[in-house]
Design an enzyme around this catalytic site. Structure first.
Site, PDB file in Angstrom:
ATOM      1  N   ARG A  86       0.827  -1.231  -0.018  1.00  0.00           N
ATOM      2  CA  ARG A  86       0.009   0.068   0.057  1.00  0.00           C
ATOM      3  C   ARG A  86       1.060   1.290  -0.166  1.00  0.00           C
ATOM      4  O   ARG A  86       2.127   1.495   0.585  1.00  0.00           O
ATOM      5  CB  ARG A  86      -0.940   0.047   1.258  1.00  0.00           C
ATOM      6  CG  ARG A  86      -2.268  -1.088   1.142  1.00  0.00           C
ATOM      7  CD  ARG A  86      -3.280  -0.432   0.184  1.00  0.00           C
ATOM      8  NE  ARG A  86      -4.295  -1.309   0.097  1.00  0.00           N
ATOM      9  CZ  ARG A  86      -4.701  -2.438  -0.814  1.00  0.00           C
ATOM     10  NH1 ARG A  86      -3.793  -2.706  -1.289  1.00  0.00           N
ATOM     11  NH2 ARG A  86      -5.751  -3.101  -0.552  1.00  0.00           N
ATOM     12  N   GLU A 139      -4.185   7.255  -5.622  1.00  0.00           N
ATOM     13  CA  GLU A 139      -3.901   6.804  -6.852  1.00  0.00           C
ATOM     14  C   GLU A 139      -4.892   7.135  -7.930  1.00  0.00           C
ATOM     15  O   GLU A 139      -6.095   7.153  -7.423  1.00  0.00           O
ATOM     16  CB  GLU A 139      -3.888   5.145  -6.785  1.00  0.00           C
ATOM     17  CG  GLU A 139      -2.736   4.703  -5.915  1.00  0.00           C
ATOM     18  CD  GLU A 139      -2.917   2.988  -5.618  1.00  0.00           C
ATOM     19  OE1 GLU A 139      -1.851   2.705  -5.271  1.00  0.00           O
ATOM     20  OE2 GLU A 139      -3.918   2.685  -5.755  1.00  0.00           O
ATOM     21  N   HIS A 161      -1.031  -0.049  -9.670  1.00  0.00           N
ATOM     22  CA  HIS A 161      -1.614  -0.824  -8.926  1.00  0.00           C
ATOM     23  C   HIS A 161      -2.355  -2.006  -9.586  1.00  0.00           C
ATOM     24  O   HIS A 161      -3.530  -2.399  -9.339  1.00  0.00           O
ATOM     25  CB  HIS A 161      -3.044  -0.177  -8.128  1.00  0.00           C
ATOM     26  CG  HIS A 161      -3.038  -1.040  -6.725  1.00  0.00           C
ATOM     27  ND1 HIS A 161      -3.486  -0.426  -5.709  1.00  0.00           N
ATOM     28  CD2 HIS A 161      -2.863  -2.306  -6.152  1.00  0.00           C
ATOM     29  CE1 HIS A 161      -3.980  -1.219  -4.710  1.00  0.00           C
ATOM     30  NE2 HIS A 161      -3.226  -2.167  -4.961  1.00  0.00           N
TER      31      HIS A 161
END
Length: 327
Positions: free
Chosen positions: A244, A273, A292
């Site tokens: 994370r 993000e 991601h």
């Protein structure tokens, strides 16, 4: 005899940026009556008592107290992926709602992603591609060099399922593997991958050529890699984050990369993000950032969906919920 009505399940939307995948619909619609947030908000009076589960696909729909108050018969929240930092567990449990996630299926793909980032950064693949396809390139410089992965020292912070799978892959590269975890692994597990436990994070940081973050985001791990920790790393070291974004103090990371405190970073996660388009991390040549995508393969996303459906069905039937997140 009338067929029993399918259970109503709330989803954010169908398709689009955050929606349920179109190719998952056939499977899900055989089991549930899917209600999108738009449909729910337009028909609250009719639907509020019917919805019994929420299908959280990549953090959507967002669940707050207002939503919980409006769903008196909600029993289960099934969330995709490992991380549950987007859910207010205390709030959900206070309403008697059970929670599940999909922690195991993502491990293999995410470990693969960690190795991919390590290799891409060390061998400067992104820069190399840009050079190879640039219209301005007239020759390939012979002194354009990367660094070795094979035989290097890898430090893994967070030796859960993902961290351990990274270690299994790193063993094939003949890497020296150090790790730090809340709990030391069993001796046979350590021996299987040749991993050495570091009780103190500092020892791992000082010795590693690559530091890979695979820890769960908790209050204890929030910004666990900051200015002090980065300064403990070798100036030739690379930081890899597949966990994370908030595990790293991003401002401190920018400073460390700009001032060559560490050599490079390879990040599948950031905060937020995506990053703002003017963020300094996006301008640095010694950084690779991916969107991601640790678990982003068709097979894994399909299995995640199956597991979420299984958890919802079990919870609504009053059965033990597979992969239940406990208080």
């Amino acid at each position: 005899m009338e067929s029993q009505e399918l259970p109503y399940v709330l989803v954010d939307c169908i398709g689009g940026r955050f929606g349920v995948y179109e190719d998952h619909l056939g499977f899900l619609k055989k089991r549930f009556h899917l209600i999108t947030m738009k449909e729910y908000l337009e028909n609250k009076t009719l639907l509020s008592k019917k919805i019994r589960a929420i299908y959280v696909w990549y953090h959507k729909p967002a669940i707050n107290e207002e939503l919980l108050q409006s769903l008196p018969n909600l029993k289960v929240v099934a969330s995709a992926g490992v991380g549950i930092d987007h859910l207010d567990l205390k709030l959900l449990f206070s309403y008697g709602v059970k929670v599940s996630n999909t922690p195991f299926v993502v491990s293999t793909d995410t470990a693969d992603m960690g190795m991919a980032l390590m290799l891409a950064s060390s061998r400067r693949l992104v820069e190399g591609h840009e050079m190879a396809v640039s219209p301005d390139t007239e020759y390939f410089p012979v002194d354009w060099l990367g660094v070795e992965v094979s035989g290097a020292t890898l430090g893994i912070l967070g030796m859960g399922k993902i961290g351990y799978k990274v270690a299994e892959r790193a063993k094939a590269f003949e890497m020296k593997i150090l790790y730090h975890n809340r709990n030391q692994r069993k001796k046979e597990e350590e021996s299987a991958v040749g991993a050495i436990y570091c009780k103190k994070i500092d020892d791992l940081l000082q010795q590693s050529d690559f530091v890979l973050l695979a820890a769960t985001l908790t209050p204890q791990t929030h910004k666990m890699i900051g200015k002090r920790e980065l300064e403990l790393m070798k100036p030739t070291a690379t930081l890899i984050n597949i966990s994370r974004g908030l595990i790293v103090d991003q401002d401190a990371l920018v400073e460390a990369l700009q001032n060559k405190v560490i050599k490079a970073a390879a990040l599948d996660v950031t905060y937020p993000e995506p990053l703002p388009r003017d963020h300094p991390l996006l301008k640095l040549k010694n950084v690779i950032i991916t969107p991601h995508i640790g678990s982003a393969t068709k097979k894994t996303r399909w299995v995640m969906m199956e597991e979420m459906a299984e958890s919802i069905e079990a919870g609504l039937a009053g059965l033990p919920i597979p992969r239940e997140v406990l208080p």
